[in-house]
Design an enzyme around this catalytic site. Structure first.
Site, mmCIF file in Angstrom:
data_model
loop_
_atom_site.group_PDB
_atom_site.id
_atom_site.type_symbol
_atom_site.label_atom_id
_atom_site.label_comp_id
_atom_site.label_asym_id
_atom_site.label_seq_id
_atom_site.Cartn_x
_atom_site.Cartn_y
_atom_site.Cartn_z
ATOM 1 N N ASP A 47 0.777 -1.244 0.000
ATOM 2 C CA ASP A 47 0.000 0.000 0.000
ATOM 3 C C ASP A 47 0.805 1.290 0.000
ATOM 4 O OD1 ASP A 47 -1.705 -2.108 0.553
ATOM 5 O OD2 ASP A 47 -2.891 -1.003 2.009
ATOM 6 N N GLU A 82 1.124 -8.741 11.774
ATOM 7 C CA GLU A 82 0.931 -8.448 10.347
ATOM 8 C C GLU A 82 2.298 -8.390 9.646
ATOM 9 O OE1 GLU A 82 -1.248 -4.809 9.858
ATOM 10 O OE2 GLU A 82 -1.559 -5.115 7.708
HETATM 11 C C1 DGY Z 1 -6.264 -0.983 4.146
HETATM 12 O O1 DGY Z 1 -7.421 -0.633 4.395
HETATM 13 O O2 DGY Z 1 -5.268 -0.553 4.724
HETATM 14 C C2 DGY Z 1 -6.052 -2.012 3.144
HETATM 15 O O3 DGY Z 1 -4.709 -2.327 3.013
HETATM 16 C C3 DGY Z 1 -6.677 -1.720 1.849
HETATM 17 O O4 DGY Z 1 -6.590 -2.871 1.096
#
Ligand code: DGY
Length: 423
Positions: A162, A392
């Site tokens: 991300d 995570e």
């Molecule tokens: C989030 O909401 O952070 C997710 O990674 C989107 O996929």
């Protein structure tokens, strides 16, 4: 491997199982995420084959008519997550997001297929196979603007990485002045120092609004979206997935699809050179709007081995980069190489180690004959869980857990690695 941790990993998958689909972690990510779910299936396959198939079958229930498979499936409204279904306004048979995710499904299905009872599961393979073909075709139809087999991405979330610094400059170029007011919820679940910044979030939501305002017309989005990158991670993953789908197609005697996939593979093998940046000696993403490489070494650069892509010379250079990273960190593989602009030990995809990416990298290194490196990455991945639990992600220095806890895909990879050790 510790029996206690193996039991704990199974328990995490079972607890996060909301009835045929598994959430990445409770509260923070309360829906079914595409590539998370596929890795979850790999974990389930180590102790419950039926449940493994079901996870992926349920993911494909969300597939759109044109083959697209979304990155989130909203089976019910969960107020603990933003942006939910009312922001995306997307979906065919189910409410979903409007972007996709790295297409790991064919590769994981192949793994599951290779280790399961063929007589018992052949109907399941036959039923999922055309859906996988349709998804791959969607990428080749809508997301290959240069017709060279590389994957265009239109949203950082789609890449799974991300807030990688690869996206910083392209996101800064997006006009965020008209974004609708919103309240983030992610930072109410974990410390904001581990998450993307507010500015980055505004860019993410601007892109969601762009897609929604164009009714998720993927043809239009691919041409006019204010973020258009050829993603090194998705390109490598699709190439690998095409190879795995090819082997399933051969097994099923689907000659037309074998021919089609062979053409796609040849195209991508040649096209991948476009992502090589001579100035930083790495594969990296390419900004189609600015017309330049990111120039950054990220964990996705090392997926070249997994994809079976690149020349011997490029592989040697990647191994040099790997050695440098190894000398600078305690645990491999940081999501972003230290010393580069934007590196951060704890902030999401700007440095932390992710078990799923390690899994792909180590498999690629082992298959390419670099077993020592593969063993080192496998051992680091297990040590991180043993040290800090099922987070995570993890700091590449001290191994401290970052992001959410009791995380499904970290549990799944621990199970997959323990299975390899036991066989
Ligand atoms: C989030 O909401 O952070 C997710 O990674 C989107 O996929």
């Amino acid at each position: 491997m510790s029996t206690e941790l193996i039991n704990k990993a199974r328990q995490i998958l079972q607890t996060n199982d909301l009835g045929g689909y598994t959430v990445p972690t409770q509260s923070m990510y309360p829906y079914q995420w595409n590539w998370d779910s596929v890795f979850v299936a790999l974990g389930f396959a180590t102790f419950d084959q039926n449940r493994a198939w079901l996870e992926i079958e349920n993911l494909f229930e969300s597939q759109w008519e044109d083959g697209f498979v979304p990155h989130i499936i909203f089976r019910k409204d969960e107020p603990s997550y933003f942006p939910g279904p009312n922001i995306w306004v997307a979906g065919d048979s189910l409410p979903t997001s409007g972007i996709s995710n790295p297409p790991v499904a064919s590769s994981i299905i192949k793994r599951i297929w290779d280790s399961c009872d063929h007589d018992e599961n052949i109907d399941r393979l036959k039923s999922i196979f055309p859906k996988l073909v349709a998804w791959h075709r969607w990428f080749h139809t809508f997301r290959d603007p240069l017709n060279n087999g590389l994957v265009l991405t239109t949203h950082p979330w789609e890449t799974g990485r991300d807030n990688s610094p690869e996206w910083t400059i392209p996101c800064e170029a997006i006009d965020i002045s008209n974004v609708s007011p919103f309240t983030r919820l992610d930072t109410s679940h974990v410390d904001s120092s581990m998450r993307p910044t507010d500015e980055e979030y505004k860019a993410y939501i601007t892109l969601v609004e762009f897609g929604r305002d164009h009714n998720w017309d993927h043809d239009h989005i691919a041409k006019h979206n204010p973020f258009r990158m050829l993603d090194v991670g998705m390109s490598m993953i699709l190439l690998r997935a095409n190879r795995d789908l090819l082997s399933l197609a051969e097994f099923l005697g689907e000659q037309d699809i074998v021919d089609e996939l062979n053409q796609q593979i040849a195209l991508s093998e040649k096209g991948i050179d476009y992502l090589w940046d001579d100035s930083s000696n790495t594969f990296c993403s390419y900004d189609l709007i600015a017309g330049k490489h990111s120039g950054f070494i990220s964990s996705a650069s090392f997926l070249a081995f997994y994809a079976g892509a690149g020349s011997d010379e490029q592989h040697q250079q990647l191994l040099e980069n790997l050695k440098n990273i190894e000398q600078e960190t305690d645990f491999l593989m940081p999501s972003f190489a230290p010393g580069q602009d934007g590196f951060d030990t704890m902030r999401y995809w700007r440095g932390p180690v992710w078990a799923v990416v390690n899994y792909m990298i180590l498999n690629g290194l082992a298959e390419s004959g670099y077993q020592d490196w593969a063993d080192r990455i496998a051992s680091d991945t297990k040590s991180l869980v043993e040290l800090s639990g099922f987070h995570e992600a993890f700091s590449p220095y001290k191994g401290t857990g970052t992001g959410g806890d009791n995380f499904s895909w970290t549990a799944a990879i621990y199970l997959a690695l323990s299975n390899l050790t036991n066989t």
